[in-house]
Design an enzyme around this catalytic site. Structure first.
Site, PDB file in Angstrom:
ATOM      1  N   ARG A 216     -36.014-100.027  46.052  1.00 40.99           N
ATOM      2  CA  ARG A 216     -35.347-101.295  45.768  1.00 40.99           C
ATOM      3  C   ARG A 216     -34.481-101.636  46.973  1.00 40.99           C
ATOM      4  O   ARG A 216     -33.882-100.751  47.584  1.00 40.99           O
ATOM      5  CB  ARG A 216     -34.462-101.213  44.527  1.00 40.99           C
ATOM      6  CG  ARG A 216     -35.155-100.785  43.250  1.00 40.99           C
ATOM      7  CD  ARG A 216     -34.198-100.858  42.058  1.00 40.99           C
ATOM      8  NE  ARG A 216     -34.693-100.115  40.921  1.00 40.99           N
ATOM      9  CZ  ARG A 216     -35.557-100.587  40.030  1.00 40.99           C
ATOM     10  NH1 ARG A 216     -36.021-101.803  40.185  1.00 40.99           N
ATOM     11  NH2 ARG A 216     -35.952 -99.841  39.010  1.00 40.99           N
ATOM     12  N   ARG A 246     -39.886-101.114  38.833  1.00 46.19           N
ATOM     13  CA  ARG A 246     -39.785-102.001  37.679  1.00 46.19           C
ATOM     14  C   ARG A 246     -38.720-103.073  37.867  1.00 46.19           C
ATOM     15  O   ARG A 246     -37.589-102.781  38.239  1.00 46.19           O
ATOM     16  CB  ARG A 246     -39.484-101.179  36.428  1.00 46.19           C
ATOM     17  CG  ARG A 246     -39.631-101.969  35.127  1.00 46.19           C
ATOM     18  CD  ARG A 246     -39.250-101.129  33.946  1.00 46.19           C
ATOM     19  NE  ARG A 246     -40.026 -99.903  33.900  1.00 46.19           N
ATOM     20  CZ  ARG A 246     -39.737 -98.884  33.081  1.00 46.19           C
ATOM     21  NH1 ARG A 246     -38.685 -98.953  32.299  1.00 46.19           N
ATOM     22  NH2 ARG A 246     -40.497 -97.807  33.084  1.00 46.19           N
ATOM     23  N   HIS A 276     -40.429 -92.762  44.739  1.00 45.49           N
ATOM     24  CA  HIS A 276     -39.024 -92.939  44.370  1.00 45.49           C
ATOM     25  C   HIS A 276     -38.093 -92.281  45.380  1.00 45.49           C
ATOM     26  O   HIS A 276     -36.882 -92.252  45.188  1.00 45.49           O
ATOM     27  CB  HIS A 276     -38.809 -92.352  42.964  1.00 45.49           C
ATOM     28  CG  HIS A 276     -37.526 -92.731  42.322  1.00 45.49           C
ATOM     29  ND1 HIS A 276     -36.531 -91.806  42.032  1.00 45.49           N
ATOM     30  CD2 HIS A 276     -37.049 -93.930  41.898  1.00 45.49           C
ATOM     31  CE1 HIS A 276     -35.515 -92.420  41.457  1.00 45.49           C
ATOM     32  NE2 HIS A 276     -35.792 -93.707  41.364  1.00 45.49           N
ATOM     33  N   TYR A 309     -22.765 -98.374  42.824  1.00 44.74           N
ATOM     34  CA  TYR A 309     -23.407 -97.136  42.406  1.00 44.74           C
ATOM     35  C   TYR A 309     -22.846 -95.990  43.239  1.00 44.74           C
ATOM     36  O   TYR A 309     -22.757 -96.091  44.467  1.00 44.74           O
ATOM     37  CB  TYR A 309     -24.921 -97.184  42.632  1.00 44.74           C
ATOM     38  CG  TYR A 309     -25.704 -98.057  41.691  1.00 44.74           C
ATOM     39  CD1 TYR A 309     -25.101 -99.113  41.009  1.00 44.74           C
ATOM     40  CD2 TYR A 309     -27.062 -97.853  41.490  1.00 44.74           C
ATOM     41  CE1 TYR A 309     -25.829 -99.918  40.156  1.00 44.74           C
ATOM     42  CE2 TYR A 309     -27.805 -98.651  40.641  1.00 44.74           C
ATOM     43  CZ  TYR A 309     -27.185 -99.695  39.978  1.00 44.74           C
ATOM     44  OH  TYR A 309     -27.905-100.485  39.137  1.00 44.74           O
ATOM     45  N   ARG A 405     -25.400 -88.831  32.930  1.00 38.06           N
ATOM     46  CA  ARG A 405     -24.848 -90.139  32.595  1.00 38.06           C
ATOM     47  C   ARG A 405     -25.587 -90.792  31.429  1.00 38.06           C
ATOM     48  O   ARG A 405     -25.000 -91.440  30.572  1.00 38.06           O
ATOM     49  CB  ARG A 405     -24.936 -91.062  33.811  1.00 38.06           C
ATOM     50  CG  ARG A 405     -24.214 -92.395  33.625  1.00 38.06           C
ATOM     51  CD  ARG A 405     -24.648 -93.451  34.618  1.00 38.06           C
ATOM     52  NE  ARG A 405     -25.923 -94.053  34.249  1.00 38.06           N
ATOM     53  CZ  ARG A 405     -26.971 -94.110  35.026  1.00 38.06           C
ATOM     54  NH1 ARG A 405     -26.938 -93.559  36.219  1.00 38.06           N
ATOM     55  NH2 ARG A 405     -28.089 -94.690  34.629  1.00 38.06           N
ATOM     56  N   HIS A 433     -24.658 -92.280  39.866  1.00 34.22           N
ATOM     57  CA  HIS A 433     -26.091 -92.305  40.173  1.00 34.22           C
ATOM     58  C   HIS A 433     -26.531 -91.126  41.028  1.00 34.22           C
ATOM     59  O   HIS A 433     -27.724 -90.909  41.224  1.00 34.22           O
ATOM     60  CB  HIS A 433     -26.417 -93.631  40.882  1.00 34.22           C
ATOM     61  CG  HIS A 433     -27.863 -93.973  40.959  1.00 34.22           C
ATOM     62  ND1 HIS A 433     -28.587 -93.894  42.127  1.00 34.22           N
ATOM     63  CD2 HIS A 433     -28.732 -94.394  40.006  1.00 34.22           C
ATOM     64  CE1 HIS A 433     -29.833 -94.265  41.897  1.00 34.22           C
ATOM     65  NE2 HIS A 433     -29.955 -94.573  40.620  1.00 34.22           N
TER      66      HIS A 433
END
Length: 650
Positions: A216, A246, A276, A309, A405, A433
């Site tokens: 992203r 996504r 990822h 984050y 989390r 994160h």
């Protein structure tokens, strides 16, 4: 529900909220006054539906399945497939129906029938349905309603924070070559660290190639611009853009097209896997040969989310890590993923096996009456096999802290199964994160950070990268993060054995907010000047939670060990030891000629076996000895450690 008159049978009519209008409508003549658009429509239905009898008005929201399944093996073109998925998502299966709490039974029955949902998928809501748009209110100029601004700081070792600096591009490479750098967003500026690294790579004449994996990124991404600049400057550039990220598919499609228009080699997906990893590799020609500069992180290359984050990243010139990343990037444009790596844990080929081995190793230590200790910080813990391994480790007696989390399948505190496990969740101003993994290994701990959670999708169906963190000073920063997290009494919640969470209270003690502590530590490091990215305040940690050995470079001679033992008996540890533990610049250990031997046998047994002992970062033990069978033994006095060294090696 409406009808033409009071006697006719009512009919169901749906009015869709226009997506191109703001959800919050400013009230004219009021300061900071807003009304929801659905309430505005409801109050004026007589204008929209004149001369009709309105029997009831209820609001509802539909959530559809984001996972639109396609057979990737037969997809002719991945881009076409992703575009089709984006279109089909509008008509995907409904997985949740949210309705007003007082919706009439007849209206609800019609919705359930038409949307093909059952009672398990219906959720009654009081108040507004969907609070997401309320984020707009945080942009109001109301400092009295906001926390004090948390400004990302530059890293003390990296100087200027702007990525637009045109001079001194080699400085960051010189600094990485001087020692690994750990960056922690949003405490450290993304622009002044990761973005600066890529900007320097794009503009440094000695850089030969730049590679990056994008999952992203921001819609106005300077990361992408740096990659384009690198290509314009004649570097070889390869970019992996994950089209199947996504809800970012459309944004990533646009970046793919722009990169390809610039002549950049773009890979945009792997059949059966999502990519990822948060990794970048810079290949640079230097006087003594070609160097590989790597970034392995826990967060996306996204300047926007980096402000909210909490993520970690390692900048390193470690050649083994660089060669491992070379294999990973070759896989993106090649046929298969190698299963042989020097240091990195790579999913789906080696990561699950290595994590399983490390959990089982802690269990073996516990069974042998050595302290077993695991601390893991992830976003989610769902994988059944990893949960089972943790249960078995707990049964063996391993102390386990899980900072999770989000979803956590494991239940702590169950007698005979998970009595030694505690599950924590931290919810604060920043989204937690980062992924950190600590395995104590009987005093020779392993530390790791990376992109993977302990979820089946991460371990088996995504390309993930987790890197060891080996520099002692960086390990101390990770230790500080974990210890501050585990002692937080403001933002931390603890799971009970029945799955409920209870918030930890300060109970009259000073408030300990881990995110505030880390902001303070980052600012203190900057005020201190050149050095590590966080100034570790050991007074904030009231008890020893993790063991971290002092590096060989910080070891002391036997005479120093004698001083340390006296300090443990009479007062605090010596200044040298304190400085080594804190990670600050300390005095060099005394040489053989500077101090008298204390064992009366000529050469010190500690000097003779310098690679077989160390001083653990522990308030309980002063010395630790590596035994011939690969284990560790801890001693409160130098005499015990000396005798063990003699019995093992002399």
């Amino acid at each position: 529900m409406l009808s033409a008159n009071e006697t006719d049978e009512p009919t169901f009519t749906r009015i869709k909220i226009p997506p191109n209008q703001p959800r919050l409508i400013a009230v004219p003549g009021q300061t900071d006054g807003y009304v929801l658009i659905e309430d505005l429509i409801e109050a004026n239905l007589d204008l929209l539906l004149p001369d009709l009898d309105i029997r009831d008005v209820s609001k509802f929201k539909v959530t559809r399945n984001a996972e639109v399944r396609r057979n990737e093996e037969v997809a002719e073109d991945l881009i076409d497939m992703v575009e089709e998925v984006i279109e089909q998502r509008r008509f995907a299966t409904v997985v949740r129906l949210e309705v007003d709490a007082d919706i009439p039974d007849k209206s609800l029955s019609i919705l359930k029938e038409q949307l093909e949902v059952d009672d398990r998928e219906v959720f009654n809501r009081t108040g507004p349905i969907d609070y997401e748009d309320f984020f707009e209110l945080t942009e109001l100029d109301r400092p009295d309603l906001k926390l004090p601004a948390g400004t990302p700081q530059k890293h003390p070792r990296l100087g200027a924070t702007t990525s637009d600096a045109q001079d001194g591009s080699a400085d960051i490479f010189d600094e990485i070559r001087n020692g690994d750098i750990l960056v922690h967003h949003p405490y450290h500026s993304f622009e002044g660290t990761v973005q600066r690294f890529l900007h320097a790579a794009a503009n440094d004449p000695d850089v030969l190639a730049v590679k990056a994996a994008i999952y992203r990124t921001a819609s106005d991404s300077k990361v992408i611009q740096s990659l384009i600049d690198a290509a314009d400057n004649g570097k070889q550039v390869a970019v992996m853009v994950e089209l199947k990220a996504r809800f970012d598919e459309k944004n990533n499609l646009e970046w793919v097209r722009q990169l390809e228009e610039e002549g950049i080699h773009v890979a945009y997906g792997t059949v059966g896997l999502k990519t990822h990893t948060k990794t970048a590799l810079v290949v640079r020609q230097e006087d003594d040969g070609v160097e590989l500069y790597s970034h392995v992180g826990t967060g996306n290359y996204h300047s926007g989310t980096a402000k909210g984050y909490a993520d970690l990243g390692l900048l390193t010139v470690d050649r083994d890590i660089g060669l491992d990343l070379t294999k990973v990037f070759n896989f993106f444009t090649g046929p298969t993923l190698d299963d042989r790596f020097r240091k990195l844990l790579i999913a789906p080929v080696t990561m699950r096996e290595r994590f399983t081995e490390m959990v089982r190793r802690e269990a073996e230590h516990a069974r042998a009456d050595r302290r077993g200790r695991i601390v893991v910080k992830v976003n989610g813990l769902e994988d059944p096999s990893m949960v089972a391994e943790l249960y078995r480790a707990s049964i063996a007696g391993v102390d386990i802290d899980l900072i999770v989390r989000d979803i956590c399948r494991l239940r702590p505190g169950i007698e005979g199964l998970s009595e030694t496990v505690t599950v924590h969740s931290i919810v604060g101003r920043f989204l937690e994160h980062a992924r950190i993994f600590y395995f104590e290994n009987a005093g020779d701990p392993g530390w790791y950070i990376g992109s993977a959670d302990w979820m089946t999708r991460n371990l088996d169906y995504r390309v993930e990268a987790v890197t060891p963190v080996e520099a002692p000073r960086l390990r101390k920063q990770l230790r500080f993060i974990l210890e501050a997290s585990l002692t937080d009494n403001r933002r931390r919640w603890v799971m009970q054995s029945d799955g409920r969470y209870e918030q930890v209270s300060s109970d009259g003690e000073p408030v300990r907010d881990v995110q505030e502590i880390l902001m303070t530590a980052t600012k203190a490091a900057l005020d201190r000047g050149y050095g590590p990215g966080m100034a570790i305040d050991t007074d904030l940690i009231p008890e020893e939670l993790l063991i971290e050995p002092v590096s060989d470079g910080d070891r002391v001679t036997e005479s120093d060990a004698s001083d340390e033992t006296k300090g443990a008996d009479d007062s605090d540890a010596s200044d040298e030891t304190k400085e080594a533990v804190d990670g600050s610049e300390g005095s060099e250990a005394a040489t053989d000629g500077e101090r008298e031997r204390s064992d009366g046998r000529g050469a010190s047994v500690f000097d003779a076996h310098a690679d077989r002992w160390y001083r653990p970062d522990s308030e309980t033990y002063d010395l630790a000895v590596r035994t011939s069978d690969g284990d560790r033994r801890y001693f409160k006095t130098r005499d015990g450690a000396r005798e063990r060294l003699r019995s093992e090696y002399e």
